[in-house]
Design a protein around this motif. Structure first.
Motif, short mmCIF file in Angstrom:
data_model
loop_
_atom_site.label_atom_id
_atom_site.label_comp_id
_atom_site.label_asym_id
_atom_site.label_seq_id
_atom_site.Cartn_x
_atom_site.Cartn_y
_atom_site.Cartn_z
N ILE A 65 0.81 -1.21 0.00
CA ILE A 65 0.00 0.00 0.00
C ILE A 65 0.85 1.26 0.00
O ILE A 65 0.50 2.25 -0.64
N ASN A 66 1.96 1.24 0.72
CA ASN A 66 2.78 2.44 0.83
C ASN A 66 3.35 2.87 -0.53
O ASN A 66 3.36 4.06 -0.85
N THR A 67 3.79 1.91 -1.33
CA THR A 67 4.34 2.27 -2.63
C THR A 67 3.25 2.70 -3.60
O THR A 67 3.47 3.60 -4.41
N LYS A 68 2.06 2.10 -3.49
CA LYS A 68 0.96 2.53 -4.38
C LYS A 68 0.56 3.96 -4.07
O LYS A 68 0.37 4.77 -4.97
N MET A 69 0.46 4.28 -2.78
CA MET A 69 0.08 5.64 -2.40
C MET A 69 1.19 6.63 -2.79
O MET A 69 0.90 7.71 -3.29
N ALA A 70 2.43 6.25 -2.56
CA ALA A 70 3.55 7.14 -2.91
C ALA A 70 3.57 7.40 -4.41
O ALA A 70 3.75 8.55 -4.84
N GLY A 71 3.38 6.35 -5.20
CA GLY A 71 3.39 6.52 -6.65
C GLY A 71 2.30 7.46 -7.13
O GLY A 71 2.55 8.38 -7.91
N TYR A 72 1.07 7.27 -6.64
CA TYR A 72 -0.03 8.12 -7.10
C TYR A 72 0.13 9.56 -6.60
O TYR A 72 0.00 10.51 -7.38
N ILE A 73 0.41 9.71 -5.31
CA ILE A 73 0.52 11.07 -4.76
C ILE A 73 1.72 11.80 -5.39
O ILE A 73 1.62 12.99 -5.73
N GLY A 74 2.84 11.09 -5.56
CA GLY A 74 3.99 11.71 -6.22
C GLY A 74 3.67 12.15 -7.63
O GLY A 74 4.05 13.24 -8.07
N TRP A 75 2.93 11.31 -8.38
CA TRP A 75 2.52 11.67 -9.74
C TRP A 75 1.59 12.87 -9.73
O TRP A 75 1.72 13.78 -10.54
N ARG A 76 0.65 12.87 -8.80
CA ARG A 76 -0.32 13.96 -8.72
C ARG A 76 0.35 15.29 -8.39
O ARG A 76 -0.02 16.34 -8.92
N VAL A 77 1.35 15.25 -7.52
CA VAL A 77 2.01 16.49 -7.09
C VAL A 77 3.12 16.91 -8.04
O VAL A 77 3.27 18.09 -8.34
N GLY A 78 3.90 15.94 -8.56
CA GLY A 78 5.08 16.31 -9.34
C GLY A 78 5.24 15.61 -10.66
O GLY A 78 6.36 15.54 -11.17
N GLY A 79 4.15 15.03 -11.20
CA GLY A 79 4.24 14.37 -12.49
C GLY A 79 5.01 13.06 -12.42
O GLY A 79 5.16 12.47 -11.35
N VAL A 80 5.52 12.64 -13.56
CA VAL A 80 6.22 11.36 -13.64
C VAL A 80 7.47 11.37 -12.77
O VAL A 80 7.75 10.41 -12.04
N PHE A 81 8.23 12.46 -12.79
CA PHE A 81 9.43 12.54 -11.96
C PHE A 81 9.05 12.53 -10.48
O PHE A 81 9.74 11.91 -9.66
N GLY A 82 7.95 13.17 -10.12
CA GLY A 82 7.46 13.14 -8.75
C GLY A 82 7.08 11.74 -8.32
O GLY A 82 7.33 11.34 -7.17
N MET A 83 6.48 10.98 -9.23
CA MET A 83 6.12 9.59 -8.94
C MET A 83 7.38 8.76 -8.66
O MET A 83 7.46 8.04 -7.67
N LEU A 84 8.36 8.87 -9.55
CA LEU A 84 9.60 8.11 -9.37
C LEU A 84 10.34 8.55 -8.11
O LEU A 84 10.88 7.72 -7.37
N ASN A 85 10.33 9.83 -7.85
CA ASN A 85 10.95 10.39 -6.65
C ASN A 85 10.29 9.84 -5.39
O ASN A 85 10.98 9.39 -4.46
N ALA A 86 8.96 9.85 -5.34
CA ALA A 86 8.23 9.36 -4.16
C ALA A 86 8.45 7.86 -3.98
O ALA A 86 8.62 7.39 -2.85
N LEU A 87 8.45 7.11 -5.06
CA LEU A 87 8.70 5.67 -4.97
C LEU A 87 10.10 5.39 -4.45
O LEU A 87 10.30 4.55 -3.57
#
Length: 185
Positions: free
Chosen positions: A58-80
């Protein structure tokens, strides 16, 4: 600056979320809703419900979506990356220490102490969501949904994903009916 904030938010929740997803959820909620205000409690609840219904950690799914929502694809990769790195590093460190000291009583005590702490954190988050649902549903519906959910999960043994999917369907269909009634008025 936004990418640094994404990294810090998910690194903190990743490094402090000992025990996996359940203990990290309140930490993610604090970072995303209270500290950085990237979403409100209702939006976070929706993300949490969807993440619970999908397979995987769950933690990685939430990080991926929230990172994408806040910072786009790079935000998603960054959060993951920020979520996974503390886990990998700490697993290697703790498993090395645990295997070296597995017969010591303090190791067993430390392992047993984590369970109630994670339970309290989940209980606080649950109570917070119940109280906030009063504003959208009212106490009558909130108590009814909580009671039926507990009965279905505990007594009937229904899988949580099925319950969440059912509640999402009810919410979608009731929202559609409400909007139809609003259009005809």
């Amino acid at each position: 600056m936004k990418q640094i904030d994404i990294f810090i938010a998910f690194f903190r929740s990743g490094i402090l979320g000992f025990g996996g997803g359940p203990s990290a959820i309140p930490l993610v909620q604090r970072e995303v809703v209270l500290t950085y205000k990237w979403m409100n409690d209702e939006e976070f609840s929706d993300v949490l419900a969807l993440a619970n219904a999908l397979p995987g950690p769950i933690n990685t799914k939430m990080a991926g979506y929230i990172g994408w929502r806040v910072g786009g694809v790079f935000g998603m990769l960054n959060a993951l990356f920020a979520t996974i790195i503390p886990t990998v590093f700490l697993m290697i460190l703790f498993l090395t220490l645990l295997s070296a000291h597995k017969d010591k009583p303090w190791v067993a005590g430390m392992s047993r102490a984590v369970i109630p702490v994670a339970g309290v954190m989940m209980g606080i988050l649950t109570w917070d969501f119940i109280v906030k649902s009063k504003a959208t549903l009212g106490w009558k519906w909130t108590i009814l949904i909580v009671t039926l959910s507990i009965l279905m999960l505990v007594l009937l043994g229904i899988h949580p994903a099925i319950l969440i999917a059912g509640l999402l369907c009810v919410a979608l269909f009731s929202r559609g009916k409400r909007s139809e009634r609003g259009e005809h008025s």
